[in-house]
Every structure is written in C-alpha cells, then in structure tokens.
Design a protein around this motif. Structure first.
Motif, PDB file in Angstrom:
ATOM      1  N   ASN A 171       0.842  -1.199   0.000  1.00 49.28           N
ATOM      2  CA  ASN A 171       0.000   0.000   0.000  1.00 49.28           C
ATOM      3  C   ASN A 171       0.876   1.247   0.000  1.00 49.28           C
ATOM      4  OD1 ASN A 171      -0.960  -2.330   1.632  1.00 49.28           O
ATOM      5  ND2 ASN A 171      -2.940  -1.284   1.498  1.00 49.28           N
ATOM      6  N   VAL A 238      -4.146  -1.512  -1.654  1.00 50.26           N
ATOM      7  CA  VAL A 238      -2.889  -2.160  -2.043  1.00 50.26           C
ATOM      8  C   VAL A 238      -2.317  -1.538  -3.312  1.00 50.26           C
ATOM      9  CG1 VAL A 238      -1.840  -4.336  -2.795  1.00 50.26           C
ATOM     10  CG2 VAL A 238      -3.467  -4.334  -0.898  1.00 50.26           C
ATOM     11  N   CYS A 289       0.972   1.000   8.117  1.00 51.70           N
ATOM     12  CA  CYS A 289       0.622  -0.256   7.448  1.00 51.70           C
ATOM     13  C   CYS A 289       0.026  -1.216   8.471  1.00 51.70           C
ATOM     14  CB  CYS A 289       1.867  -0.903   6.837  1.00 51.70           C
ATOM     15  SG  CYS A 289       2.569  -0.033   5.419  1.00 51.70           S
TER      16      CYS A 289
END
Length: 294
Positions: A171, A238, A289
């Motif tokens: 991502n 993503v 994340c």
C-alpha cells in the motif's frame, strides 16, 4: 608633589575600573544569532535566536541571570547563565526587563519569542510544557501508550519512546502522494483488527464480510466532535489508490480522550477472505501499514 598627583590619578583610575567591573556584573547585553558561530561564547539559543554566556557556576554569571545550568530543550551539554525571575532582571538601569520564557535572558516585554503552546514550537526531540510555555528534552522512557511524554512524532511502545513502525507494505510502496506525509499532523501509533462478521446490510451481497479496524492516533490540535469532521484521514488500498475510510456514525466508533482518538473503520471483503493489507494516514502525519488477519 608630582609623585603624590600620580598616586591620586592611579587611585582614581582604579576606582573607575572597579565601577566598570561592578556594572559589568549586572549587565546583560543580548546579541542575536542563528548559530553558535554568531556568538563570542560559542552558544546560540537557536529557539530564541539569542547568544548566551557559558559558565561553570553561578559565580560566572551576572546577578540578573544567576542560574548556571544546561538550557532546557537544548541538545547541548554546556551550562549557560539564565534568568529565573522578572524581579532579578529589574536592575537600577532598567525597571522594565522581564525574564524571557524562551530566551532565558533578561529582555524587554514582548521582544522575545512567544512561549510554546505545542511540541511543534520546540526543536526536534523536544516537548512543550503547555503550563509553563517552556520547551524541554523529550523523555526516552514512558508509561502507557500513545504520545505519553514522548516527543511529537514518536509514541510509547513497551515503556520506550520510539517512532511508529516504518511502513513497508505494498500500500505504501504504491502510494504516489508521499509528499502529503510528515510528522506534524495526527500521528497513528496503533492499528488493530477487530471483529469480522457477515453483514449484508452494511456491505451488500458480494463482499459480505465486514471487518472492523481500530486506528489509534494522537494530535496536537483538537479532534473534531464527530468522525464526519476528520478531514485528511485516508485509507490506502494495495494498489496505492486512496479513499475515505468507512466509519459508522453509531456510538463507539469514534472516541476521543485528550489528544487521543480511536477510530473504528470498516472494510468489506469476500466471504472467503481471511487477510488484507491496509494503509492509513492523516495529511501531514505518518503512514501506518497493517496486515489484518481475521
């Protein structure tokens, strides 16, 4: 006769010298600076932009700035002369000087920089005591979680002030607007996976599994009253694309306590899905994340 005149003159010069020395003991000449090289003492209080006299003890300092100590909020280890009270700054020559909150020098009221109101007003690695308006070195140990006593941009992890985990997920790698990140916006210090349930009413008939993700962050500025006011808070897919997180307006999905906010965001996934890579950030803050397993 000439010898007597010479002795009188020498005595007068000696008395004048003593008088000048006495005046020097109380003088507090303040020179401006941007770096240590601008100061004859080799010490610049860069936060206030003024030179400071180094010392070994209070005896090295003028009466108006008699505190000889390491400057709070500075990474330098030298001791410098500092004022302590407004009253000590009011010498016979000036009854208007005050002790600068930031400069720690005797100065005219309003001539020095304003006291800090948040960590961003202090140098890197320092925190602001909002009660006194003074900067001081941030703690390296802490209790609890979130900002605690850590410098802005860090958080308390297992009793130690540390930066949030470095983002390495896809991502983040695919995210193209890294210029929007920083260390002055809200700081995400924890992301946790909550419940995963089938919820067609919320998710529809395809990606029917609803997974709740709790994002915990702190901020120097006040949080909005409701989650609808969370400007600049984004969910990163993503592929690097961004979208507004899905936050329910029902009770318990947005909780604010002091400088901390706990936000419950929702993702809808296929019934067979059991893991998803997530990314979240606030504009001006860090990128977080999280691999959600459910």
């Amino acid at each position: 006769m000439q010898l007597r005149k010479m002795m009188v003159m020498l005595a007068a010069v000696s008395s004048m010298s003593l008088a000048l020395t006495a005046c020097g003991d109380d003088a507090t000449t303040v020179d401006s600076c941007t770096s240590d090289t601008d100061c004859s003492s080799g010490f610049c209080n860069t936060t206030a932009g003024v030179c400071m006299e180094t010392c070994e003890s209070a005896a090295d300092c003028p009466d108006s700035e008699k505190e000889c100590a390491v400057l709070a909020g500075s990474s330098k280890t030298q001791k410098v002369c500092q004022c302590k009270t407004d009253e000590l700054c009011k010498t016979d020559d000036s009854s208007t000087l005050v002790c600068g909150t930031v400069s720690k020098r005797c100065e005219e009221p309003g001539s020095g920089p304003a006291a800090c109101t948040k960590d961003a007003d202090c140098g890197s690695g320092n925190t602001c005591n909002t009660t006194t308006g003074e900067c001081s070195p941030a703690a390296t140990t802490c209790t609890g979680e979130g900002k605690a006593t850590c410098a802005y941009g860090s958080a308390c992890y297992s009793g130690t002030c540390s930066a949030p985990p470095t983002p390495t997920c896809e991502n983040y790698q695919n995210f193209g607007n890294k210029a929007a990140l920083g260390t002055t916006g809200p700081i995400i210090f924890k992301v946790a996976t909550g419940t995963a349930t089938t919820d067609t009413a919320f998710c529809g008939n395809t990606s029917t599994k609803r997974v709740k993700i709790t994002i915990s962050a702190y901020s120097d500025t006040a949080w909005p009253a409701t989650s609808a006011g969370l400007n600049g808070f984004l969910y990163v897919l993503v592929n690097g694309n961004t979208q507004a997180p899905s936050i329910s307006s029902s009770t318990g999905n947005y909780t604010v306590s002091g400088n901390r906010a706990d936000i419950v965001a929702n993702i809808c996934v296929l019934p067979s899905s059991n893991t998803t890579s997530l990314g979240y950030y606030f504009t001006g803050g860090n990128f977080a994340c999280h691999q959600a397993n459910y």
